[in-house]
Design an enzyme around this catalytic site. Sequence first.
Site, PDB file in Angstrom:
ATOM      1  N   THR A  48      34.538  40.015 110.760  1.00  0.00           N
ATOM      2  CA  THR A  48      35.299  41.225 111.049  1.00  0.00           C
ATOM      3  C   THR A  48      35.205  42.231 109.911  1.00  0.00           C
ATOM      4  OG1 THR A  48      36.870  39.865 112.282  1.00  0.00           O
ATOM      5  CG2 THR A  48      37.572  42.087 111.719  1.00  0.00           C
ATOM      6  N   THR A  49      35.331  41.745 108.669  1.00  0.00           N
ATOM      7  CA  THR A  49      35.321  42.622 107.499  1.00  0.00           C
ATOM      8  C   THR A  49      33.973  43.302 107.319  1.00  0.00           C
ATOM      9  OG1 THR A  49      36.967  41.169 106.481  1.00  0.00           O
ATOM     10  CG2 THR A  49      35.833  42.682 105.014  1.00  0.00           C
ATOM     11  N   TYR A 111      40.427  39.412 124.245  1.00  0.00           N
ATOM     12  CA  TYR A 111      40.698  40.294 125.381  1.00  0.00           C
ATOM     13  C   TYR A 111      41.000  39.554 126.682  1.00  0.00           C
ATOM     14  CZ  TYR A 111      40.469  44.227 128.612  1.00  0.00           C
ATOM     15  OH  TYR A 111      40.775  45.154 129.577  1.00  0.00           O
ATOM     16  N   TYR A 137      37.921  30.149 114.308  1.00  0.00           N
ATOM     17  CA  TYR A 137      38.613  31.284 113.715  1.00  0.00           C
ATOM     18  C   TYR A 137      39.747  31.690 114.629  1.00  0.00           C
ATOM     19  CZ  TYR A 137      39.221  35.975 111.608  1.00  0.00           C
ATOM     20  OH  TYR A 137      39.704  37.106 111.003  1.00  0.00           O
ATOM     21  N   ARG A 142      44.160  39.897 116.471  1.00  0.00           N
ATOM     22  CA  ARG A 142      42.966  40.596 116.941  1.00  0.00           C
ATOM     23  C   ARG A 142      42.528  40.141 118.333  1.00  0.00           C
ATOM     24  NH1 ARG A 142      40.155  43.741 113.359  1.00  0.00           N
ATOM     25  NH2 ARG A 142      40.761  43.607 111.166  1.00  0.00           N
ATOM     26  N   LYS A 166      39.560  28.608 110.292  1.00  0.00           N
ATOM     27  CA  LYS A 166      40.079  29.742 109.527  1.00  0.00           C
ATOM     28  C   LYS A 166      41.349  30.174 110.233  1.00  0.00           C
ATOM     29  CE  LYS A 166      39.080  34.515 108.138  1.00  0.00           C
ATOM     30  NZ  LYS A 166      38.139  35.662 108.253  1.00  0.00           N
ATOM     31  N   ILE A 208      39.079  32.355 103.201  1.00  0.00           N
ATOM     32  CA  ILE A 208      38.023  33.346 103.461  1.00  0.00           C
ATOM     33  C   ILE A 208      38.684  34.689 103.225  1.00  0.00           C
ATOM     34  CG2 ILE A 208      36.425  34.307 105.154  1.00  0.00           C
ATOM     35  CD1 ILE A 208      36.230  31.539 106.413  1.00  0.00           C
TER      36      ILE A 208
END
Length: 294
Positions: A48-49, A111, A137, A142, A166, A208
């Site tokens: 994402t980052t 989603y 994750y 999100r 994560k 992370i």
Amino acid sequence: MAANIFKGLGIALVTPFHANGSIDFEALDRLIDYQLENDTDFFCILGTTAETPCLTADERQQVKEFCVKKIAGRVPILMGCGSNNTRALVEELGSLNLTGIDGVLSVCPYYNKPSQEGLYQHFRAVAAASPLPVVLYNVPGRTGINLRAETTVRLATDCPNIVAVKEASGSLEQVDEIIKLKPDHFEVLSGDDALAFPMIASGAAGVISVIGNALPREFSRMIRLEFRGEYEPARKIHHQFTELYKLLFVDGNPAGVKALLHEMGFIENELRLPLVPTRVSTVQKMSEILRELR
């Protein structure tokens, strides 16, 4: 039974851009050198980052190849590989060139909000298709769905190559439940810089990190002190970062850390739409904290 090699300080690596929007590989080169010289234990690329949803397929491949060549096996590389389309993800895992990659980080389907059984079946299919160890994750903020502790433990028990999660649910209770019930080969990594200290104190194997892009040595020191049971000096470092944790994310990620890296002279303060740079007032506050930390 695969073992988890992703421990300690992992960096959720940003993707630097030039002012014209193209990837700045020279800045990425400098940033990786800085990380390796300052106690980074592993890298997480194309997450994402890294603004991965805004990279083309060709750009993702270029970033992957660049990182593999630059890091050159000195520390492990975890690569983001997720989707809310299970069949497409399974096919992708079967066709990707994963040379030089040590594991895949796979986010919960976003989603479409599957049930816990849907999440279990999705990740079981991912594990079966992946030639590499898999790190789950969980980031409900999100994805819109929480991978519950019992589902995480079920996956860890049934899928030998799922080696870690994560955890970015924000629930220390959930983290504690996973650590209490997990099989021995499976570990928890913090996905939230602000919760890294309490999570590692509870038995997590590392983090992370976003803030580690800018301040790897300081953040790594906190983690290493905790691993040695030296909680008081580790807590002092954690408290030094308290305000910075908030500022880094108040205008979205990676806007905050990119602004901080720009202030440090590493990268241009450029993001791709729909992300935009953090507010000037936020940058000013971060700069003040950075001066104090240095």
